[in-house]
Write an enzyme that holds these catalytic residues in place. Structure first.
Site, PDB file in Angstrom:
ATOM      1  N   ARG A   7      35.108  -0.359 -10.521  1.00  0.00           N
ATOM      2  CA  ARG A   7      36.231   0.308 -11.183  1.00  0.00           C
ATOM      3  C   ARG A   7      36.326  -0.095 -12.643  1.00  0.00           C
ATOM      4  O   ARG A   7      36.524   0.739 -13.528  1.00  0.00           O
ATOM      5  CB  ARG A   7      37.543  -0.064 -10.500  1.00  0.00           C
ATOM      6  CG  ARG A   7      37.693   0.491  -9.125  1.00  0.00           C
ATOM      7  CD  ARG A   7      39.083   0.203  -8.613  1.00  0.00           C
ATOM      8  NE  ARG A   7      39.280  -1.177  -8.179  1.00  0.00           N
ATOM      9  CZ  ARG A   7      40.422  -1.836  -8.260  1.00  0.00           C
ATOM     10  NH1 ARG A   7      41.488  -1.272  -8.802  1.00  0.00           N
ATOM     11  NH2 ARG A   7      40.534  -3.066  -7.801  1.00  0.00           N
ATOM     12  N   SER A  34      44.653   1.361 -11.050  1.00  0.00           N
ATOM     13  CA  SER A  34      43.665   1.197  -9.981  1.00  0.00           C
ATOM     14  C   SER A  34      42.330   1.830 -10.351  1.00  0.00           C
ATOM     15  O   SER A  34      41.272   1.246 -10.152  1.00  0.00           O
ATOM     16  CB  SER A  34      44.161   1.854  -8.688  1.00  0.00           C
ATOM     17  OG  SER A  34      45.191   1.091  -8.119  1.00  0.00           O
ATOM     18  N   GLU A  55      48.116  15.851  -7.949  1.00  0.00           N
ATOM     19  CA  GLU A  55      46.657  15.960  -8.071  1.00  0.00           C
ATOM     20  C   GLU A  55      46.178  17.397  -8.212  1.00  0.00           C
ATOM     21  O   GLU A  55      45.213  17.671  -8.929  1.00  0.00           O
ATOM     22  CB  GLU A  55      45.977  15.295  -6.874  1.00  0.00           C
ATOM     23  CG  GLU A  55      46.241  13.792  -6.734  1.00  0.00           C
ATOM     24  CD  GLU A  55      47.609  13.460  -6.168  1.00  0.00           C
ATOM     25  OE1 GLU A  55      48.298  14.384  -5.675  1.00  0.00           O
ATOM     26  OE2 GLU A  55      48.017  12.280  -6.213  1.00  0.00           O
ATOM     27  N   PHE A  80      42.260  11.568  -2.143  1.00  0.00           N
ATOM     28  CA  PHE A  80      43.087  12.604  -2.797  1.00  0.00           C
ATOM     29  C   PHE A  80      42.255  13.436  -3.778  1.00  0.00           C
ATOM     30  O   PHE A  80      42.424  14.655  -3.875  1.00  0.00           O
ATOM     31  CB  PHE A  80      44.264  11.964  -3.523  1.00  0.00           C
ATOM     32  CG  PHE A  80      45.052  11.008  -2.672  1.00  0.00           C
ATOM     33  CD1 PHE A  80      45.580  11.429  -1.451  1.00  0.00           C
ATOM     34  CD2 PHE A  80      45.262   9.695  -3.060  1.00  0.00           C
ATOM     35  CE1 PHE A  80      46.292  10.553  -0.651  1.00  0.00           C
ATOM     36  CE2 PHE A  80      45.971   8.812  -2.265  1.00  0.00           C
ATOM     37  CZ  PHE A  80      46.494   9.237  -1.062  1.00  0.00           C
ATOM     38  N   ASP A 114      45.557  -0.199   2.866  1.00  0.00           N
ATOM     39  CA  ASP A 114      46.425   0.976   3.013  1.00  0.00           C
ATOM     40  C   ASP A 114      46.175   1.827   4.252  1.00  0.00           C
ATOM     41  O   ASP A 114      47.004   2.664   4.609  1.00  0.00           O
ATOM     42  CB  ASP A 114      46.334   1.843   1.758  1.00  0.00           C
ATOM     43  CG  ASP A 114      47.195   1.286   0.627  1.00  0.00           C
ATOM     44  OD1 ASP A 114      48.246   0.696   0.930  1.00  0.00           O
ATOM     45  OD2 ASP A 114      46.810   1.422  -0.544  1.00  0.00           O
ATOM     46  N   ARG A 164      36.438   0.109  -4.522  1.00  0.00           N
ATOM     47  CA  ARG A 164      37.574  -0.625  -5.083  1.00  0.00           C
ATOM     48  C   ARG A 164      37.256  -2.108  -5.320  1.00  0.00           C
ATOM     49  O   ARG A 164      37.842  -2.751  -6.186  1.00  0.00           O
ATOM     50  CB  ARG A 164      38.750  -0.508  -4.110  1.00  0.00           C
ATOM     51  CG  ARG A 164      40.041  -1.127  -4.591  1.00  0.00           C
ATOM     52  CD  ARG A 164      41.140  -0.918  -3.562  1.00  0.00           C
ATOM     53  NE  ARG A 164      42.393  -1.541  -3.996  1.00  0.00           N
ATOM     54  CZ  ARG A 164      43.277  -0.937  -4.782  1.00  0.00           C
ATOM     55  NH1 ARG A 164      43.059   0.281  -5.207  1.00  0.00           N
ATOM     56  NH2 ARG A 164      44.389  -1.556  -5.142  1.00  0.00           N
TER      57      ARG A 164
END
Lengths: 311, 274
Positions: A7, A34, A55, A80, A114, A164
């Site tokens: 990232r 993020s 989005e 997403f 999550d 991530r």
């Protein structure tokens, strides 16, 4: 760059590209800290558009910016970025062949905490199904840098999947990156082990552990579309069997790709990946990967299994 | 800016010509979006034949004004306008929807020069128009962006994402036009999904709102002119219209949202649009 986080590598590279090319703009859906598009925002506030938690609107707005001659990079979690705005990416970006770049961050199971709603097991399948969409899944931070740079000039839409969490560096810094090319990371003569994303590390570990027992050729497949059939056949040449490894559903991911590409080669193929199921929450990434069988040990098992039946 | 009677008369004649083109283009025996095309005829005519700056011989002209048909299913009336404006020969209208034709059922940016975006997956045109308006501002271009939205299309949530964002970015080079013909695909909007007080909703989202009779050419032109003077916020023109306007048998009914003309009705339509 000794950066191990994809990232951060992504965010820094986008800034670097932004300095070179004034047409690059970034759109964010309130996840900039993020996705690390926050770095671009800090340096180029006038070329960064915070779209809020919307989005679909972000993807269509990016289409408009592309139609006005810009090269927009849009950001969200992969689930997403590929899912919520699938229709917008298909209808305007895809059919129009627009130069929109989609950053699917926190991809796969990497947002371990999550759970299923935030983990993408099917983003590669969705994006590959859009005609003309380039799909990239880098193996580490170095390859992320190279891939993002290569994405800028693609004549059409492109999707990149970003992990991530930190990944051990396994590709060289500043190595040339060619869209559509599979890379042999370690040679071998018994089993061709195709891997993408974080599973390339595990594939290399598996090949090393099997040294002296089975000769494993490790092939990194960072581009999942476009795929060149001849190149895929070429890199598997001489091996008696094939294994694929991916942090994605076996439906529509690397396993599906390799099966189709090698369909006339008549070699047994084994698969390591996610079996038509959603993710779930865990306390750490490794624990979750283990739960879904995405480990070095499982790759070793699969290679042994295929080696046994391969003639 | 005021318009003399001759100009208004000519524009009204053009609107009628476009309606006739649509009837001829679709022909008898084929389904076509007559209803929504005819309700927006004056709105589109005023843009292509008075308001917008563009060059049909150079469709990519950098400082051209942009028109997006968010309600892409009425592409036929845009094709008629583009042909009459000189983008392509009027004869090409007869290729509508034939295999290989540049005139697809919905506008296609890759096939037909002068089309600004692929639209018709409803609810998305406003967001696309916003992206173009942001891009134009980055390049300091004075161009304006017009996007035509159906009132049934207001059911789509993305419209309101786009509305919120356009106000947030103070997109004053953007004009949304709502073709308020009060009928969506299968019935009256009030019966299918009552969108309530539409002007109040846009105003609440931070837009400059102008409400007009969408078939009154002078009012349409005045609205486009007024929008140009508003700074710091986008403008929406709520155009009260009649679905199927201009064809006696197609007015104010959902039957010709995407309807088929019999040979008899085809002849009647051409007679009425003489």
């Amino acid at each position: 760059m000794s950066e191990t986080n994809c990232r951060t590598a992504y965010g820094k590279t986008l800034v670097e590209l932004g300095r070179e090319n004034k047409n690059i703009v970034a759109l964010e859906a309130d996840l900039g800290k993020s996705t690390m598009s926050s770095l671009f925002e800090a340096e180029f506030p006038e070329r960064h558009f915070e779209m809020g938690i919307a989005e679909a609107n972000m993807a269509s707005t990016a289409a408009g910016l592309a139609l006005a001659g810009k090269i927009p990079f849009i950001h969200s979690f992969a689930v997403f970025a590929a899912g919520r705005d699938y229709d917008q990416l298909r209808q305007t970006v895809g059919i129009g062949g627009l130069k929109v770049r989609v950053c699917g961050s926190s991809a796969g199971l990497s947002d371990f905490s999550d759970g299923s709603t935030h983990q993408s097991v099917e983003d590669i399948a969705l994006m590959r199904a859009i005609p003309g969409m380039t799909v990239i899944c880098p193996a580490d931070a170095n390859e992320t840098v190279a891939a993002v740079k290569a994405m800028v000039d693609i004549d059409g839409p492109a999707y990149i999947r970003i992990c991530r969490n930190p990944i051990e560096l396994i590709t060289e810094e500043n190595k040339p990156f060619e869209i559509g090319k599979p890379y042999i990371m370690k040679d071998g003569s018994d089993i061709a082990l195709f891997a993408t994303g974080i599973m390339v590390t595990k594939a290399l570990e598996a090949a090393k552990a099997l040294e002296g027992e089975i000769s494993v050729r490790v092939i990194n497949v960072p581009t999942l579309k476009p795929i060149n059939r001849n190149l895929m056949i070429e890199v598997a040449k001489g091996c008696r069997g094939v294994v694929t490894a991916e942090e994605h559903s076996l439906i529509g991911g690397l396993g599906s790709i390799v099966s189709v590409m090698l369909s006339e080669e008549c070699k047994p193929i084994g698969f390591v990946g996610i079996h038509d199921q959603y993710g779930c929450s865990a306390h750490n990434y490794e624990e979750l990967l283990e739960y879904y069988g995405l480990t070095t040990e499982k790759v070793i098992e699969k290679v042994r299994e295929i080696n046994k039946i391969a003639k | 800016m005021s318009y003399d009677a001759e100009t208004i008369k000519k524009l009204n004649e053009m609107a009628k010509t476009l309606r006739r083109d649509v009837v001829e283009m679709v022909g008898p025996g084929q389904a076509g979006h007559f209803g929504g095309s005819f309700s927006s005829a004056e709105l589109i005519t005023a843009l292509y034949f008075s308001k917008m700056h563009y060059d049909p011989k150079n469709p990519k002209l950098a400082d051209r004004d942009r028109f997006l048909l968010s309600k892409g299913h009425v592409a036929v009336i845009q094709y008629a306008a583009m042909a009459r404006a000189g983008y392509f020969p009027v004869e090409e209208l007869s290729t509508l929807k034939k295999i290989g034709s540049r005139l697809q059922g919905h506008p296609d940016v890759k096939k037909l020069p002068g089309i600004e975006a692929n639209t018709g997956s409803l609810g998305q045109g406003l967001s696309i128009a916003l992206g173009i308006s942001l891009g134009l501002k980055l390049d300091n271009l004075p161009s304006r962006v017009y996007v035509l939205i159906g009132d049934g299309e207001l059911d789509e949530g993305q419209i309101w994402e786009g509305a919120m964002a356009a106000a947030n970015f103070k997109a004053d080079n953007l004009v949304a036009i709502v073709d308020r013909n009060r009928i969506q695909a299968t019935d009256f909007t009030a019966k299918r999904m009552d969108s309530g007080d539409i002007p109040a909703k846009w105003a609440a989202f931070g837009w400059n709102v102008i409400e007009i009779d969408g078939h009154d050419m002078e009012a349409v032109l005045a609205a486009y002119d007024e929008a140009e003077t508003v700074k710091g916020k986008p403008t929406v023109i709520i155009a009260n219209t009649v679905k199927g306007k201009g064809l006696s048998f197609a007015e104010n009914t959902a039957a010709y949202h995407n309807g088929t003309l019999t040979e008899e009705l085809y002849a009647k339509a051409l007679e009425e649009l003489k």
